[in-house]
Design a protein around this motif. Structure first.
Motif, PDB file in Angstrom:
ATOM      1  N   SER A 157      27.259 -20.394  21.510  1.00  0.00           N
ATOM      2  CA  SER A 157      28.083 -20.307  20.298  1.00  0.00           C
ATOM      3  C   SER A 157      29.120 -21.424  20.278  1.00  0.00           C
ATOM      4  O   SER A 157      29.435 -21.974  19.224  1.00  0.00           O
ATOM      5  CB  SER A 157      28.775 -18.950  20.233  1.00  0.00           C
ATOM      6  OG  SER A 157      27.815 -17.927  20.294  1.00  0.00           O
ATOM      7  N   THR A 212      28.665 -13.064  21.084  1.00  0.00           N
ATOM      8  CA  THR A 212      27.819 -12.859  19.907  1.00  0.00           C
ATOM      9  C   THR A 212      27.127 -11.499  19.949  1.00  0.00           C
ATOM     10  O   THR A 212      26.700 -11.041  21.007  1.00  0.00           O
ATOM     11  CB  THR A 212      26.741 -13.952  19.856  1.00  0.00           C
ATOM     12  OG1 THR A 212      27.380 -15.203  20.056  1.00  0.00           O
ATOM     13  CG2 THR A 212      26.011 -13.960  18.531  1.00  0.00           C
ATOM     14  N   ASP A 255      22.041 -18.677  15.965  1.00  0.00           N
ATOM     15  CA  ASP A 255      22.605 -18.551  17.308  1.00  0.00           C
ATOM     16  C   ASP A 255      22.276 -17.130  17.780  1.00  0.00           C
ATOM     17  O   ASP A 255      22.388 -16.180  17.020  1.00  0.00           O
ATOM     18  CB  ASP A 255      24.123 -18.759  17.203  1.00  0.00           C
ATOM     19  CG  ASP A 255      24.812 -18.587  18.545  1.00  0.00           C
ATOM     20  OD1 ASP A 255      24.138 -18.718  19.587  1.00  0.00           O
ATOM     21  OD2 ASP A 255      26.032 -18.315  18.537  1.00  0.00           O
ATOM     22  N   THR A 256      21.857 -17.017  18.998  1.00  0.00           N
ATOM     23  CA  THR A 256      21.435 -15.695  19.478  1.00  0.00           C
ATOM     24  C   THR A 256      22.348 -15.210  20.602  1.00  0.00           C
ATOM     25  O   THR A 256      23.060 -15.999  21.209  1.00  0.00           O
ATOM     26  CB  THR A 256      19.992 -15.749  19.999  1.00  0.00           C
ATOM     27  OG1 THR A 256      19.926 -16.679  21.064  1.00  0.00           O
ATOM     28  CG2 THR A 256      19.043 -16.187  18.902  1.00  0.00           C
TER      29      THR A 256
HETATM   30 MG   LIG Z   1      27.265 -16.516  21.643  1.00  0.00          MG
END
Ligand SMILES: [Mg+2]
Ligand SMILES: Nc1nc2c(ncn2[C@@H]2O[C@H](COP(=O)(O)OP(=O)(O)O)[C@@H](O)[C@H]2O)c(=O)[nH]1
Lengths: 982, 205
Positions: B22, B40, B63-64
């Motif tokens: 991230s 996240t 983004d995971t």
């Molecule tokens: Mg993240």
């Protein structure tokens, strides 16, 4: 048109050229403009100046080499011509340039005499006739009338002549005159003080005096003014082509399969999984044998009106080509085409079958199944659910069929046969237990290891329900009632699914637990439905099993000792009469009812204890690496959690779209996280329930271990101990993890609100299926059908070993894969793929036809068989194939035999009882008269190099190419003369 | 959509939780580093337009999270992605050893094998490296990936990583055009000759 002035041919001149026309074709200035335009284009194309190319000594590959084409439109008044430059790309062009030397005359003139490139199997006609490798053609543009009048022709020719002289271009230039189909060209080449004229005669009939070599030699000699002495030799090349088209000796080997039989009781149900294959008619229409005498000299061979030395059997060079039937009826091809056509039908299933039929039948099914459940005779052995299913089912079907018998587009037998094939479990042995079901197609698992084709094509595994459905739909569409039957079968299929959902029977043949996103959407939907059925079953099991051993139903891991309290509670639940057994069932209302049930039976004393370690732990799976909680010595347990919601690709797409729509701002991101935190909350609640007294740090150690930082520190007593803390990002006050943790209550997974509403999802899937039109269905099933067709082709190819097909299967797979992976496949490109598959079926059928004709099975030994195989493969791939050993080789012998057979039967028809054989054996040299039909085409090429126009001029190339067929006589001449010394 | 945007590309960032995915994305899209970035949940999403050789490409970047429990979600985002950024933390060897798992997952869930992969070793600003640059390089070579070391904190290599990836995608034919027409299918003897105005290629008869 140009007439050979030295030969008196007035009597046979084509009448079409005689049409008189008043020419107001142009004015002088228009003409000049045209000439300069042609020069301009020649300059643009850099065709002016000396020919820098040198004639390569080796045979140039006129057929397989690359021909470059450049085109340009030019106008003459309001006439549009297209001017095109053709040139063979010389591979070693750079090498030849380095050893550049002044050529004696233009390249084209050298080409006229070169004997290396005669009779190319595939080339522009001017290349064949003149042997040239570079030229320019001016022909009337599309939609422009042909140049017919002689004055127009002459005008064009003079234009060419002037532009060639002006520009110094040495590339020959032609104009096309008369109707296009006649392929008549006139042209000219200039350079080095020499000049070649290209002229043609084209007649409908061969004049008898020119119907042989000696007559043609006469024309050539008189045209060239063959006057000097001693006469240089005239080089002669001859090619006769014979056609074999009567195949009565070999009737077409394949009989179309009997489709009634495919469905009849005798042939097993498995037959439904097979695609038909092959051509229903002959695929090879003709064999063309060309026999060539490449280098003869005048005088060494005799061919006149009474006698000929030219016996094809003894020709030094044989080549064979095949002509294939354009669109033979092919079974697999028709099937694919039919399915693809279904795409164009706009009708809904309802419109096709009549309004209300679906609902009616739906109602019917519940009534009849209820009925038959009651009336079903008690079985002597305990029967599994599934066998009931099948019985109930058959009963329902029976009633239904009875009612619909007359109008139904598919017969009962057929429909039963198909449904049995699709749902083999419905007819399975009664003692077979249900758990064996989902694995009932172990075969495919093996296939899958070697075959990931379904991933490439985004179809479904072979043998899966979806794949089998595709095959059935295809067969039903083509052979059992078309559109109506497709709609009907689909309706029945969806009914069966609904039945299974409502009665908790799994659908077999779907393999994966969760929707496999690599498969087609339809397959995912079916898997989704199965997931719903499984979850529902699992819920029922939890409530039904007296010992609540399957709290962890989905994980299959359980510690019965952990659940003593709840076990007793569920016993009560299960035992209470009249209570719904579906504890986790469909609506939320019922859900809460169930909750309160459990709440009531929970041991009150335990519940009321104050928060702390004494609280009863619930929903534990197993300890986590022997870790203990930070604030106590209790083991840290991994909780039983809710399984993630299964998703099909369209749901995911929807979801990601929603998430993306939230935008990229901080608030958006925050919202996005919150929307996705339901799962986190559920997990936290399960964790809290399993680990009373735990803190966020404990949770993080299990859930996101990298966010728990451990450090070695030395304490007061000089011992190194591990001290841990949350990562900085987890410590941020008010972050969503902390917040969620604070809101999480200790609730085990089985008492939480379901994250996945299987009832709703199942209904959604069923509705989706119900509204699919046959056209939609054909799109859904197309990947599976392409998959099946590719497999079928592979299988058929493997039994023949045809390298070109093998290669092409690879290519088409790659292409289809690209198309089918796209979210919205491009159907016009898919059509190309399908056409390509069809073409491959045709090639295999052609190969099989050739195989019988050439009696490959009767070959003497393996080596010969292999030679023959290669030869036949080349026939399919190449325009023309050399027969090694010509008439005296093994293959030549077979070809000879084929001709003899046909001739014999033809003679037999004509003169029955006559013994032609004996007669033939008298003179070997005369055998052509009997073994071969008269040639369908004769090509005779005459060449020499003599001084023209005067005996003291330079010796220059002269060439005459003659084509003699049943309905064409064509003389194609190139005559060079010296322009500086005459 | 903007007229001058050549194409929209879908990119994906994967790797173990905490390696700085991230942060890398934030650095790339907003050129900042936020030490207060929270972990996240599920997937997150950002867009950025990038100009490469005068062509603008709009990047939609997913983004995971990286935690085991969130993983069941991510495979669906692999579908249709043209590029993947695989991140490890140079100061945590286990994030490097887990790369194989991520590649396996990628292999399982992506259908096209021409997806462009970029390996990023993050947090090089720190000095407690556990993974040597050469190891990263070797791994990338072995799996036909692009490779760069970067720091979301100091912005070293970040821009470059994204640019290289996009450039490579744009260079890969058929990967980003909506139509991947490519070669036309042709079969041996069939459908040759013909069609030419002059009657073209002929033989006798
Ligand atoms: Mg993240
Ligand atoms: N020193 C340093 N720390 C970083 C860097 N990138 C990220 N971090 C820190 O690593 C932690 C995890 O980063 P994050 O981007 O949330 O990782 P993710 O889980 O992979 O998305 C955060 O505390 C960041 O501040 C970097 O390049 N250098």
């Amino acid at each position: 048109m140009i007439i050979f002035d030295n030969v008196n041919m007035a009597a046979v001149t084509d009448p079409e050229s005689e049409v008189f026309e008043i020419t107001d074709f142009t004015t002088a200035s228009e003409w000049e403009r045209f000439v300069s335009r042609v020069e301009e284009v020649l300059n643009e194309w850099k065709l002016t100046g000396n020919s820098t190319r040198k004639l390569s000594k080796e045979k140039a590959d006129y057929s397989n080499g690359t021909w470059e084409e450049k085109s340009q439109e030019i106008n003459f008044v309001d006439f549009t011509f297209s001017m095109t430059h053709y040139a063979l790309v010389q591979e070693n062009e750079n090498d030849t340039n380095t050893e550049l030397e002044e050529a004696p005359f233009p390249l084209a003139m050298q080409d006229l005499l070169c004997t290396k490139n005669d009779f190319p199997p595939r080339a522009h006609c001017l290349v064949r006739w003149y042997g040239i490798r570079e030229f320019v053609v001016i022909s009337p543009g599309p939609n422009v009338e042909a140049i017919i009048s002689e004055s127009k022709c002459n005008l064009l020719l003079s234009s060419i002549s002037v532009s060639l002289v002006n520009s110094g271009c040495q590339v020959p230039m032609f104009v096309q005159i008369q109707q296009k189909w006649r392929r008549l060209y006139s042209g000219e080449c200039q350079g080095h003080g020499v000049h070649t004229e290209f002229e043609m005669v084209h007649l409908r009939k061969v004049p008898s005096q020119y119907n042989h070599l000696s007559g043609l030699l006469d024309i050539f000699k008189s045209k060239t003014g063959y006057t000097i002495y001693p006469l240089p030799p005239i080089n002669v090349a001859i090619r006769f082509t014979y056609i074999l088209q009567d195949w009565q000796q070999h009737s077409w080997p394949l009989q179309p399969p009997d489709f009634d039989n495919l469905l009849g009781g005798e042939v097993g149900v498995e037959e439904f999984g097979k695609l038909p294959f092959g051509a229903c008619e002959e695929t090879i229409s003709e064999l063309h044998l060309s026999t060539t005498w490449p280098e003869l000299t005048e005088g060494t061979v005799l061919d006149n009106d009474v006698y000929s030395d030219l016996d094809p059997l003894h020709a030094p060079h044989w080549a064979l080509r095949i002509k294939t039937v354009e669109h033979p009826q092919c079974l697999l091809g028709d099937l694919l085409t039919d399915l693809f056509k279904l795409r164009g039908r706009k009708e809904t299933t309802e419109e096709i079958l009549g309004r209300g039929s679906a609902e009616e039948e739906g109602k019917d099914s519940t009534i009849s199944s209820a009925l038959s459940r009651l009336t079903e005779p008690a079985a002597p052995v305990p029967i599994s659910k599934l066998s009931v299913s099948s019985m109930v089912h058959n009963a329902r079907r029976h009633i239904q069929r009875h009612r619909l018998n007359d109008e139904s587009p598919l017969g009962i037998e057929e429909l039963n046969c198909i449904l049995q094939y699709l749902f083999p479990d419905a007819a399975m042995d009664k003692t077979e237990n249900q758990s064996a079901q989902p694995n009932s197609y172990g075969k495919s698992q093996k296939d899958q290891n070697t075959d990931d084709l379904f991933i490439q094509l985004k179809s479904a595994p072979v043998e899966s329900l979806t794949h089998r459905l595709a095959l059935c739909m295809c067969l039903v569409n083509s052979y059992h009632g078309g559109l109506r039957a497709v709609a009907y079968l689909w309706q029945e299929f969806v009914l069966e699914l609904r039945y299974r959902w409502e009665n908790n029977y799994q659908i077999c043949g779907l393999q994966e637990e969760l929707p496999d996103l690599r498969c087609c959407l339809l397959h995912q939907k079916l898997q989704m439905l199965n997931c719903c059925i499984k979850r529902k079953q699992a819920r029922d099991n939890i409530c039904n099993t007296p010992e609540r051993s399957s709290e962890t139903a989905s994980q299959n891991v359980h510690q019965p000792t952990q659940f003593t309290a709840t076990a007793s509670s569920s016993q009560i639940t299960a035992g209470s009469p009249g209570k719904s057994l579906d504890s986790w069932s469909d609506s939320e209302e019922e859900f809460f009812e169930c909750l309160s049930d459990q709440g009531d039976t929970e041991t009150p004393s335990m519940r009321r204890e104050k928060d702390g370690s004494k609280t009863r732990a619930e929903g534990r799976m197993h300890p986590c690496n022997n870790m203990t909680l930070l604030n106590s010595s209790e083991l840290l347990f991994i909780p039983v959690t809710q399984e993630p919601a299964p998703m099909t690709e369209d749901l995911l797409e929807e979801q990601s779209e929603i998430l993306a729509k939230l935008g990229t701002s901080a608030e958006g991101a925050q919202l996005r996280a919150r929307m996705q935190s339901a799962c986190l909350l559920s997990d936290m609640e399960s964790f809290k329930a399993a680990n009373p007294g735990s803190v966020l740090e404990d949770f993080v150690r299990w859930y996101s271990p990298r966010d728990f930082l451990e450090e070695e520190i030395v304490n007061e007593t000089s011992q190194t101990i591990l001290k841990g803390q949350l990562s900085p990002r987890m410590k941020i006050p008010g972050n969503i993890w902390v917040e969620t943790w604070e809101n999480a209550k200790a609730v085990p997974a089985h008492r939480q609100r379901r994250l996945f509403d299987d009832t709703r999802e199942a209904e959604k899937v069923l509705h989706f299926l119900e509204v699919q039109k046959p056209a939609d269905l054909s799109c859904h099933l197309l990947p599976c059908i392409i998959h099946a067709a590719i497999l079928k082709l592979k299988e058929e190819e493997a039994s023949e070993n045809i390298p070109s097909v093998k290669n092409n299967i690879q290519k088409v797979t790659v292409q289809a894969s690209k198309l089918l992976q796209q979210f919205n496949p491009d159907y016009s490109n898919l059509q190309d793929c399908i056409d390509f598959l069809i073409a491959m079926e045709m090639v295999i059928a052609q190969y099989r036809s050739l195989k019988t004709k050439f009696a490959i099975a009767e070959a003497e030994n393996e080596e010969q068989r292999e030679n023959l195989r290669q030869f036949l493969n080349s026939l399919l791939e190449d325009p023309e194939v050399v027969v090694s050993g010509a008439g005296h080789g093994k293959i030549g012998g077979i070809i000879h035999r084929l001709f003899v057979n046909v001739q014999e039967s033809a003679n037999l028809d004509k003169e029955p009882g006559q013994k032609k054989n004996e007669e033939r054996k008298l003179t070997e040299g005369d055998s052509k008269n009997h073994d071969f039909p008269s040639p369908a085409g004769r090509e005779i090429l005459l060449r020499t190099c003599i001084p023209r126009p005067a005996p003291y001029s330079k010796s220059l190339p002269q060439r005459l190419f003659c084509v003699l067929t049943r309905d064409e006589f064509r003389l194609v001449g190139a005559f060079s003369s010296d322009t500086s010394f005459f | 959509m903007d007229d001058d945007v050549l194409t929209t590309l879908k990119l994906l960032i994967i790797g173990e939780s905490g390696v700085g995915k991230s942060s890398l994305l934030l650095r790339f899209t907003e050129d900042t580093f936020d030490p207060e970035q929270s972990a996240t949940i599920g997937v997150d999403f950002k867009v950025k337009t990038l100009a490469i050789d005068g062509n603008k490409a709009k990047l939609a970047i997913w983004d995971t999270a990286g935690q085991e429990r969130f993983r069941t979600l991510t495979p669906s985002y692999y579908r249709g992605a043209q590029g993947v950024i695989l991140v490890y933390d140079v100061t945590k060897r286990d994030t490097f050893t887990k790369l194989e798992n991520w590649l396996n997952e990628l292999e399982t869930y992506t259908t096209r094998n021409d997806i462009v992969k970029m390996l990023v070793g993050n947090k090089i600003d720190r000095d407690d490296h556990e993974v040597d640059r050469n190891e990263g390089l070797k791994f990338a070579r072995k799996h036909a990936m692009l490779f760069i070391e970067a720091s979301a904190k100091t912005k070293d290599g970040v821009q470059c990583a994204f640019e290289e990836l996009v450039e490579k995608i744009l260079q890969t034919p058929g990967l980003w055009e909506s139509e991947s027409q490519g070669q036309t299918l042709r079969l041996g003897n069939q459908e040759q000759g013909g069609g030419r105005a002059c009657g073209g290629y002929c033989s006798v008869p």
